[in-house]
Design a protein around this motif. Structure first.
Motif, PDB file in Angstrom:
ATOM      1  N   MET A  55     -10.179 -19.092 -12.260  1.00  0.00           N
ATOM      2  CA  MET A  55      -9.891 -17.650 -12.176  1.00  0.00           C
ATOM      3  C   MET A  55      -8.418 -17.408 -12.497  1.00  0.00           C
ATOM      4  O   MET A  55      -7.556 -18.164 -12.064  1.00  0.00           O
ATOM      5  N   ASN A  56      -8.146 -16.356 -13.262  1.00  0.00           N
ATOM      6  CA  ASN A  56      -6.778 -16.030 -13.661  1.00  0.00           C
ATOM      7  C   ASN A  56      -6.138 -15.100 -12.628  1.00  0.00           C
ATOM      8  O   ASN A  56      -6.604 -13.977 -12.425  1.00  0.00           O
ATOM      9  N   PHE A  57      -5.080 -15.599 -11.979  1.00  0.00           N
ATOM     10  CA  PHE A  57      -4.397 -14.808 -10.964  1.00  0.00           C
ATOM     11  C   PHE A  57      -3.113 -14.175 -11.502  1.00  0.00           C
ATOM     12  O   PHE A  57      -2.329 -13.620 -10.734  1.00  0.00           O
ATOM     13  N   ASP A  58      -2.881 -14.274 -12.805  1.00  0.00           N
ATOM     14  CA  ASP A  58      -1.675 -13.685 -13.381  1.00  0.00           C
ATOM     15  C   ASP A  58      -1.755 -12.156 -13.333  1.00  0.00           C
ATOM     16  O   ASP A  58      -2.838 -11.559 -13.411  1.00  0.00           O
ATOM     17  N   LEU A  59      -0.582 -11.526 -13.210  1.00  0.00           N
ATOM     18  CA  LEU A  59      -0.521 -10.077 -13.230  1.00  0.00           C
ATOM     19  C   LEU A  59      -0.828  -9.553 -14.621  1.00  0.00           C
ATOM     20  O   LEU A  59      -0.519 -10.199 -15.626  1.00  0.00           O
ATOM     21  N   THR A  60      -1.447  -8.384 -14.685  1.00  0.00           N
ATOM     22  CA  THR A  60      -1.638  -7.737 -15.978  1.00  0.00           C
ATOM     23  C   THR A  60      -0.288  -7.247 -16.497  1.00  0.00           C
ATOM     24  O   THR A  60       0.721  -7.259 -15.767  1.00  0.00           O
ATOM     25  N   GLY A  65      -1.425   5.931  -7.526  1.00  0.00           N
ATOM     26  CA  GLY A  65      -2.757   5.349  -7.379  1.00  0.00           C
ATOM     27  C   GLY A  65      -2.752   3.850  -7.559  1.00  0.00           C
ATOM     28  O   GLY A  65      -3.694   3.269  -8.114  1.00  0.00           O
ATOM     29  N   GLY A  66      -1.691   3.193  -7.094  1.00  0.00           N
ATOM     30  CA  GLY A  66      -1.593   1.747  -7.228  1.00  0.00           C
ATOM     31  C   GLY A  66      -2.633   1.027  -6.390  1.00  0.00           C
ATOM     32  O   GLY A  66      -2.984   1.463  -5.290  1.00  0.00           O
ATOM     33  N   GLY A  67      -3.135  -0.068  -6.906  1.00  0.00           N
ATOM     34  CA  GLY A  67      -4.097  -0.872  -6.175  1.00  0.00           C
ATOM     35  C   GLY A  67      -3.407  -1.848  -5.241  1.00  0.00           C
ATOM     36  O   GLY A  67      -2.181  -1.872  -5.114  1.00  0.00           O
ATOM     37  N   ARG A  68      -4.201  -2.676  -4.586  1.00  0.00           N
ATOM     38  CA  ARG A  68      -3.662  -3.622  -3.618  1.00  0.00           C
ATOM     39  C   ARG A  68      -2.817  -4.705  -4.293  1.00  0.00           C
ATOM     40  O   ARG A  68      -1.835  -5.176  -3.716  1.00  0.00           O
ATOM     41  N   VAL A  69      -3.171  -5.099  -5.490  1.00  0.00           N
ATOM     42  CA  VAL A  69      -2.390  -6.116  -6.205  1.00  0.00           C
ATOM     43  C   VAL A  69      -1.008  -5.571  -6.543  1.00  0.00           C
ATOM     44  O   VAL A  69       0.013  -6.255  -6.361  1.00  0.00           O
ATOM     45  N   GLU A  70      -0.964  -4.337  -7.033  1.00  0.00           N
ATOM     46  CA  GLU A  70       0.323  -3.716  -7.356  1.00  0.00           C
ATOM     47  C   GLU A  70       1.185  -3.585  -6.101  1.00  0.00           C
ATOM     48  O   GLU A  70       2.402  -3.846  -6.126  1.00  0.00           O
ATOM     49  N   LEU A  71       0.549  -3.182  -5.011  1.00  0.00           N
ATOM     50  CA  LEU A  71       1.274  -3.026  -3.754  1.00  0.00           C
ATOM     51  C   LEU A  71       1.863  -4.358  -3.300  1.00  0.00           C
ATOM     52  O   LEU A  71       3.042  -4.438  -2.924  1.00  0.00           O
ATOM     53  N   ALA A  72       1.051  -5.410  -3.329  1.00  0.00           N
ATOM     54  CA  ALA A  72       1.517  -6.724  -2.887  1.00  0.00           C
ATOM     55  C   ALA A  72       2.651  -7.239  -3.767  1.00  0.00           C
ATOM     56  O   ALA A  72       3.636  -7.803  -3.269  1.00  0.00           O
ATOM     57  N   ALA A  73       2.532  -7.039  -5.072  1.00  0.00           N
ATOM     58  CA  ALA A  73       3.567  -7.514  -5.994  1.00  0.00           C
ATOM     59  C   ALA A  73       4.895  -6.812  -5.726  1.00  0.00           C
ATOM     60  O   ALA A  73       5.964  -7.444  -5.708  1.00  0.00           O
ATOM     61  N   CYS A  74       4.840  -5.497  -5.508  1.00  0.00           N
ATOM     62  CA  CYS A  74       6.070  -4.735  -5.257  1.00  0.00           C
ATOM     63  C   CYS A  74       6.690  -5.109  -3.915  1.00  0.00           C
ATOM     64  O   CYS A  74       7.912  -5.279  -3.812  1.00  0.00           O
ATOM     65  N   MET A  75       5.870  -5.239  -2.885  1.00  0.00           N
ATOM     66  CA  MET A  75       6.403  -5.562  -1.570  1.00  0.00           C
ATOM     67  C   MET A  75       6.980  -6.974  -1.530  1.00  0.00           C
ATOM     68  O   MET A  75       7.972  -7.225  -0.837  1.00  0.00           O
ATOM     69  N   GLU A  76       6.384  -7.901  -2.262  1.00  0.00           N
ATOM     70  CA  GLU A  76       6.958  -9.253  -2.333  1.00  0.00           C
ATOM     71  C   GLU A  76       8.349  -9.201  -2.960  1.00  0.00           C
ATOM     72  O   GLU A  76       9.288  -9.853  -2.480  1.00  0.00           O
ATOM     73  N   ALA A  77       8.496  -8.409  -4.022  1.00  0.00           N
ATOM     74  CA  ALA A  77       9.798  -8.288  -4.686  1.00  0.00           C
ATOM     75  C   ALA A  77      10.827  -7.637  -3.760  1.00  0.00           C
ATOM     76  O   ALA A  77      11.994  -8.051  -3.719  1.00  0.00           O
ATOM     77  N   SER A  98      -1.412 -17.667  -1.170  1.00  0.00           N
ATOM     78  CA  SER A  98      -2.863 -17.654  -1.357  1.00  0.00           C
ATOM     79  C   SER A  98      -3.527 -16.623  -0.453  1.00  0.00           C
ATOM     80  O   SER A  98      -4.466 -15.922  -0.860  1.00  0.00           O
ATOM     81  N   GLN A  99      -3.048 -16.515   0.793  1.00  0.00           N
ATOM     82  CA  GLN A  99      -3.612 -15.542   1.719  1.00  0.00           C
ATOM     83  C   GLN A  99      -3.371 -14.117   1.248  1.00  0.00           C
ATOM     84  O   GLN A  99      -4.256 -13.248   1.355  1.00  0.00           O
ATOM     85  N   VAL A 100      -2.184 -13.839   0.733  1.00  0.00           N
ATOM     86  CA  VAL A 100      -1.867 -12.494   0.237  1.00  0.00           C
ATOM     87  C   VAL A 100      -2.729 -12.156  -0.973  1.00  0.00           C
ATOM     88  O   VAL A 100      -3.299 -11.059  -1.065  1.00  0.00           O
ATOM     89  N   VAL A 101      -2.838 -13.106  -1.899  1.00  0.00           N
ATOM     90  CA  VAL A 101      -3.651 -12.878  -3.098  1.00  0.00           C
ATOM     91  C   VAL A 101      -5.114 -12.669  -2.715  1.00  0.00           C
ATOM     92  O   VAL A 101      -5.791 -11.774  -3.235  1.00  0.00           O
ATOM     93  N   ARG A 102      -5.597 -13.489  -1.793  1.00  0.00           N
ATOM     94  CA  ARG A 102      -6.994 -13.364  -1.359  1.00  0.00           C
ATOM     95  C   ARG A 102      -7.257 -11.991  -0.753  1.00  0.00           C
ATOM     96  O   ARG A 102      -8.269 -11.347  -1.062  1.00  0.00           O
ATOM     97  N   ALA A 103      -6.356 -11.533   0.110  1.00  0.00           N
ATOM     98  CA  ALA A 103      -6.545 -10.222   0.732  1.00  0.00           C
ATOM     99  C   ALA A 103      -6.478  -9.106  -0.308  1.00  0.00           C
ATOM    100  O   ALA A 103      -7.243  -8.138  -0.245  1.00  0.00           O
ATOM    101  N   ALA A 104      -5.554  -9.241  -1.261  1.00  0.00           N
ATOM    102  CA  ALA A 104      -5.403  -8.196  -2.281  1.00  0.00           C
ATOM    103  C   ALA A 104      -6.634  -8.090  -3.176  1.00  0.00           C
ATOM    104  O   ALA A 104      -6.952  -7.003  -3.676  1.00  0.00           O
ATOM    105  N   LEU A 105      -7.342  -9.203  -3.374  1.00  0.00           N
ATOM    106  CA  LEU A 105      -8.493  -9.219  -4.276  1.00  0.00           C
ATOM    107  C   LEU A 105      -9.829  -9.083  -3.554  1.00  0.00           C
ATOM    108  O   LEU A 105     -10.876  -9.061  -4.196  1.00  0.00           O
TER     109      LEU A 105
END
Length: 368
Positions: free
Chosen positions: A1-6, A67-79, A290-297
């Motif tokens: 599975m590809n976990f890279d950001l779009t 209208g950001g999704g959970r992946v966008e939210l997680a990426a921004c908050m990590e930064a 991994s836990q953050v990615v799993r929750a976001a997806l």
């Protein structure tokens, strides 16, 4: 599975990273200057975050947000976590933004997203012990108005908030899940008594007493604890992602330190026991990711449970990595001279947001 950001997700994260670089640039002086202000953060930086659209991230496009999704939210908050940003994005944008968006309250959303009005959720009470259903504050009808009485504790960003979203009981017992309403209350309304104080990380929270506070009946945003649940799940994911960014910052700084710090004529990193500790820390960082990615997806129907589990794991892992970083740096690790102490204090605050690890695991268990 590809976990890279779009491409769009990567561009959004890059915009946050540019904000961090331009506003802080890895310089603790900028963070100190922001923290010692009465608000506990830089109002200029808050305006920049609004201009970039970050404050509108959790708001649906139908209500004027990104209208950001959970992946966008997680990426921004990590930064933001990796940048040790002082601005209360979680407290004054994600939590109230998600709650207002879910309630369909568009009027207070516009100034929130524009950064001109600071909104804070006043829900926690001293006796609640992380029980979201515990609401002793009352709301009673009085003609075309509602009178609110009660005390709210640990109101994040409440020290300088312009508007409060107050939970109050309309009916039922103190711990009933039903009968809870959410009201929009001006922070300067007659009867609102606010006592501000600093949390461990330097942010400004408040103890807020509401004594006969009258608001229009139309100030009620929603009724039912189910209004709050999605905001709590989103906040837990955001807190976990921010802690992940802080963990990465701690690990990278500590790794650089043990490579260059010499003891007994050789670098600290050359000692096997130090290598083992750093390896353990690296594993925790990757497990947290991994836990953050799993929750976001996770599918929407399981998201609340996944977010609770992720926050419980990441909070414990982040504290372990932070304590390791402090030990590696010795006594100066806990001082304000290094990012280590600042990151540890921020992690401690995030770890308790909407419940400690035990409370989050209880929610995880109940949702199974």
């Amino acid at each position: 599975m590809n976990f890279d950001l779009t491409e769009d997700q990567a561009l959004l994260k890059a915009a946050v990273e540019r904000f961090v670089s331009d506003s802080y640039g890895g310089d603790l002086e900028a963070r100190r200057a922001a923290r010692i202000t009465p608000a506990g953060f830089s109002t200029a930086n808050w305006a920049r975050l609004a201009e970039s659209g970050i404050l509108a991230l959790p708001v649906s496009a139908a209500n004027g947000g990104l209208g950001g999704g959970r992946v966008e939210l997680a990426a921004c908050m990590e930064a933001l976590g990796r940048g040790l940003v002082a601005e209360p994005v979680l407290d004054a944008a994600i939590i109230p933004g998600k709650l207002l968006d879910g309630a369909g309250a568009t009027a207070p959303l516009d100034p929130l997203m524009a950064g001109t009005t600071l909104v804070a959720l006043a829900h926690a009470e001293r006796e609640a012990r992380y029980n979201l259903a515990h609401v002793g504050t009352t709301a009673r009808a009085k003609g075309d108005k509602v009178v609110i009485d009660g005390i709210k504790s640990a109101v994040l960003a409440g020290g300088t908030a312009d508007v409060l979203i107050v939970s109050a009981r309309l009916s039922g017992g103190t711990r009933d899940r039903d009968g809870i309403g959410f009201f929009q209350v001006p922070a300067n309304a007659p009867g609102v008594d606010r006592r501000s104080y600093r949390l461990a990380d330097g942010s400004v929270a408040a103890e807020i007493a509401l004594r006969g506070v009258e608001v229009a009946a139309s100030a009620q945003l929603a009724e039912g604890l189910d209004t709050l649940t999605p905001a709590v799940a989103t906040a837990r994911l955001a807190a976990a992602a921010e802690m992940l960014g802080l963990m990465t910052l701690l690990f990278d700084n500590t790794l650089s330190f043990v490579k260059t710090r010499t003891q007994f004529g050789q670098s600290l990193g050359s000692f096997q026991v130090i290598q083992h500790r750093m390896t353990d820390a690296y594993v925790l960082v990757e497990q947290a990711r991994s836990q953050v990615v799993r929750a976001a997806l996770t599918p929407a129907e399981d998201f609340a449970r996944a977010a609770a589990g992720a926050k419980a794991f990441v909070a414990e892992a982040a504290l372990t990595v932070a304590h390791t970083a402090v030990q590696m740096h010795g006594g100066m690790g806990i001082t304000d001279e290094l990012v280590i102490g600042h990151a540890l204090k921020r992690i401690r605050v995030l770890a308790l947001t909407f419940g400690d690890a035990t409370a989050a695991l209880d929610d995880y268990r109940r949702a199974a």
